[in-house]
Every structure is written in structure tokens, then in C-alpha cells.
Design an enzyme around this catalytic site. Structure first.
Site, PDB file in Angstrom:
ATOM      1  CG  HIS A  95      -2.215   0.812   1.035  1.00 28.76           C
ATOM      2  ND1 HIS A  95      -2.009   2.278   1.605  1.00 28.76           N
ATOM      3  CD2 HIS A  95      -2.842   1.116   0.709  1.00 28.76           C
ATOM      4  CE1 HIS A  95      -2.597   2.911   1.108  1.00 28.76           C
ATOM      5  NE2 HIS A  95      -3.921   2.332   1.247  1.00 28.76           N
ATOM      6  CD  GLU A 167      -5.335   1.786  -3.186  1.00 31.15           C
ATOM      7  OE1 GLU A 167      -6.637   2.058  -2.810  1.00 31.15           O
ATOM      8  OE2 GLU A 167      -4.787   2.080  -2.652  1.00 31.15           O
TER       9      GLU A 167
END
Ligand code: PEP
Length: 255
Positions: A95, A167
Site C-alpha cells: 500500500h 491507486e
């Protein structure tokens, strides 16, 4: 009909009690038939308790990170087996928060994906360009490089399942998603990169590509009607049961 993924990333935002309450609220409002697999990724501490109350396992659980070693003197780390022990079926890897604050690299993501695939966990590998990279028109290159470094050399011939979350880093938590067509373009780049690395049958069979970045119930459908977008990773709007359930309901209206 496409089976989508809606993945909630609660980050380090809720304490033990708040996590239990939010999970129970989502569970109480959970619809019997959903067009998406719903995955909730709480912080580590409440996972045991949440799993205990999640007997039917209709909502899947995921970890927010994992270490690549199976056991040993790695203070502060968590293993695949530990996540499995508390009911996790998924794990987020790479992430942007971890890349930014803990200097995680594509090489580390590679080891983590490899280890997760040896376990029962489905890895959710996050990739995305930052604002400067986008301004300099390097977004395609950045994504191709992240995917290639993280996944090259990994064996998917055992039909392992894997999710890639695109993302754009500058959009996360901003409240303003990118245009769905723009996300679709990036998903095509990711798919083509996967096809360059793996046989096309493996790509079709094993990989699903999803979008993350300021998703809410008002925009989710516009993303999921794009041909290559198979789901969403949701941060902010997964922290409120109504907003999260509204996203699930919206997805259920997709024909
Ligand atoms: C995230 O943290 O991965 C994320 C997508 O957050 P948000 O939905 O708040 O942009």
C-alpha cells in the site's frame, strides 16, 4: 455477470471497540445476495474478536500487510499463518502508506506476494503513481515498472488468485477520484503488462484489477461499468457503515 470486489481498508483509524462496532453494523446491514465479494481489512488487534463473530464468513477478512518470512526473530512483524489463524483470506501488500512511511520497495512487495501465494491468502498488490510522476507524464512507466518488479519470476501455474489495486497515490483520501475512463486506461496498461510477463490464460484466470482512490457510493458505478475494472479498494468511506453499505447497494444495481 461480473463478480466484483469491494475491499475496505480501515488503516490505523479505529480502536478495538470502534472496529467491533463497525463490523457488526456492516454485518447487520449485510445483504444476502451481493454482486461483490466484500472484504474488510481491520487493524490486527480486533481481527481475532471480529473473526470469532463472523461465523458464516459471508464478509471476508484481510490483513493490511504481512511479512515475507514464515517465522523468526522479526519483532513487530506478522506472518501469513498468523493472519490465517484469525480468519484472513486476503492481504494488502505494498500500500502507498507503507511505501511512503516505511520505505517499502517493489522488491519487498515481490517477497510478500510470493509468501502470500504459498499460503491460503489472496494478495492484493497496490500500485500507483504519485502526483509528480503524473505531472511529468510518467504514470504508465511507473506502473509498468512496479508490476514488473513485484511480479516477475512468480509462478502462477498452480492457478493462484491475485488482485492488483491501481491507486493513484495523489488521489487517496483527497475526496476526488480520477475519471473512470482514466482509471480504465491505467487498468488496460496493467493488464497489458501482465500479459507481457505471463501467458494470457494465466492473466485471464488468476488476476483481477481493481481501482482505489476516493471511491464513494456516488461514483462507484461509473468505475465498475468499465470493462477492465473488477472492483474497488475503499478507505475513508469504508469507515462509516452507511456509506460502505451504500457502495455495496450501488454495486448491486449494476446489470
Ligand atoms: C486507500 O487508503 O487505499 C484508499 C483508497 O483511501 P480513500 O478511499 O480514502 O481514497
Amino acid at each position: 455477470m461480473k463478480k466484483f470486489y469491494i475491499i475496505a481498508n480501515w488503516k490505523m483509524k479505529l480502536n478495538f471497540q470502534e472496529s467491533i462496532e463497525l463490523f457488526n453494523e456492516i454485518k447487520q446491514n449485510f445483504l444476502e445476495k451481493n454482486q461483490a465479494e466484500i472484504v474488510v481489512c481491520p487493524s490486527y488487534v480486533p481481527l481475532f474478536e471480529i473473526n470469532k463473530n463472523n461465523i458464516d464468513r459471508k464478509i471476508k477478512l484481510g490483513g493490511q500487510d504481512v511479512f515475507w518470512e514464515e517465522t523468526g526473530a522479526y519483532t513487530g512483524e506478522i506472518s501469513c499463518e498468523m493472519l490465517e489463524d484469525v480468519g484472513c483470506e486476503y492481504v494488502i501488500i505494498g500500500h502507498s502508506d507503507r511505501r511512503k512511511y516505511f520505505k517499502e520497495t517493489d522488491e519487498m512487495a515481490h517477497y510478500k506476494v510470493k509468501t502470500a501465494l504459498k499460503s491460503s491468502l489472496t494478495p492484493i498488490l497496490c500500485v500507483g503513481e504519485n502526483f509528480q510522476e503524473r505531472q511529468e507524464n510518467r504514470k504508465d512507466y511507473v506502473i509498468i515498472s512496479q508490476i514488473t518488479k513485484a511480479l516477475s519470476g512468480i509462478d502462477f501455474s498452480g492457478s493462484e488468485k491475485m488482485i492488483i489495486a491501481y491507486e493513484p497515490v495523489w488521489v487517496i483520501g483527497s475526496g476526488q477520484a480520477i475519471k473512470p475512463e482514466d482509471a480504465e486506461y491505467m487498468h488496460q496498461i496493467i493488464k497489458q503488462t501482465l500479459i507481457d510477463i505471463f501467458p494470457i490464460e494465466i492473466v485471464e484466470k488468476c488476476f483481477k484489477i481493481i481501482y482505489g482512490g476516493s471511491i464513494n457510493a456516488g461514483v462507484v458505478k461509473n468505475f465498475l461499468i468499465q470493462p477492465n475494472i473488477w472492483g474497488v479498494l475503499v478507505g475513508s468511506d469504508s469507515l462509516n457503515s452507511k456509506k460502505f453499505i451504500d457502495i455495496i447497494r450501488e454495486v448491486n444495481t449494476i446489470k
